[in-house]
Design a protein around this motif. Sequence first.
Motif: not given
Length: 458
Positions: A78-91
């Motif tokens: 879940y932490l890795e998925a959260a990191r990925t979602s954060a990067i995608q959201s900023l993009d």
Amino acid sequence: MVRKISAAILNHVTVYVLGLLLLAFFILSLVQDRSARKHLDAIETVSALVTELETNIGYGGLIHHLKNSVLRPSEPAYLEAARTSAIQSLDLIEQLDASVTFEADLSETQAMVLAYQSRIDMVENMIAEGNSPGQIDAVIRYDDTLALAEISGFREGLFQHFRENTQRLNRLTSWIMVLMAVAMLFPLVAVYQTRLSRKRAQIVELTKKMNKALETQNNNLRHSNSALRQFAGIVSHDLKAPARRVHMFADIALSAKNTPDVLETSLNSIRDLSDEMDALIARLLEFTRATFQEPKCEAVNLENIVKTCTQRAADHSGRSPIFHVTPMPDAYVDPILMERVLCNLIQNAVKYVQPDQTPEVKISATQDSDGLLIDITDNGPGIDPKYAEVIFDPLHRIHKASDESAPDGNGLGLAIVRSIVESHAGTVGLDNSYEGPGSRFSIRLPHAVVDSVELMIA
């Protein structure tokens, strides 16, 4: 001629201008359609990015994964998925900032994503330290109300921008249509003016024809009045002479001194004068009918009429005249009246040829732009041009009454001919340009050509 050329040029210019306007309208329509499609594609792209941003942040995205990592510390995915979602959201936020053309602010959303991104490592450390979910949640809690409202407002702003652009395009289209309509009015007005000019020309032409017809009617009326005066003169003068002679011979017959021979001579003279008066009255009636009778025109074969007249002229003359007849066309005339005209002229052509000559008569008919022309040419002694008009006056004869060698006649034949021809709106006269031998009478009938009549009726 100049007016026709100007009208033709104006028509060509009008067609050319209309073609340019239609081409311009077509090009503008293509440009507008392309612009609308491009704008719609941009809106759809931005809307898809907003939807993807909401998904990456909300349920199934950054916040969802971060909360699950707190509630389920044993599942580091879940932490890795959260990191990925954060990067995608900023993009996605960067893409939205670069894509929109209206004023939009995603700073609260960006701040929220950065805040949650910074809390991911914090959650990972607190889990490693053995903190409870409640302790972790109290530390990482973030008020995302403004950010979520900002995303919702961004979407509403996007749709508002789309509506404004659509309205702007519609207004532009309306103005283009108005300008096109105004521009098209000019050639339409030009076309209307051209047609109006044609109508005016037709009215002028019709007025000329009506004036000409009225003038013809006035001429006919003057001719009728003149004929009435002539008729009155004939009755008062030419019938009085034989009447006086009848009275004289009656006085002689009634005289007691007369012998039977004188009495018989007087009675014979009275009878001859009565016959003369009867013939004159009959011709006067014929002249009157020819003057006032309205012709009943129909398509007639002139060749048959000419054949009848030549046969009649040969029978009456007691001679063997030679006739040269060219092919005769059909004509739109009164058959009975036209037979009188042609028979009179043909009989005159035979009658006035010298007794020691064989009468030779040529009858021809030609059609041209002025109508139908009939010529009757003889080989007689000819007529002095100075008599060209007076020979058509009633009771006028070139030969003196005392000339015993002159053919019989009462001077009404050519007057009847002219009356009939003029009732057909035509003319008849002695052709002074003909140099002989003999004389030539020409009949001009402007409305007698059958094809022209059929065209006018159609």
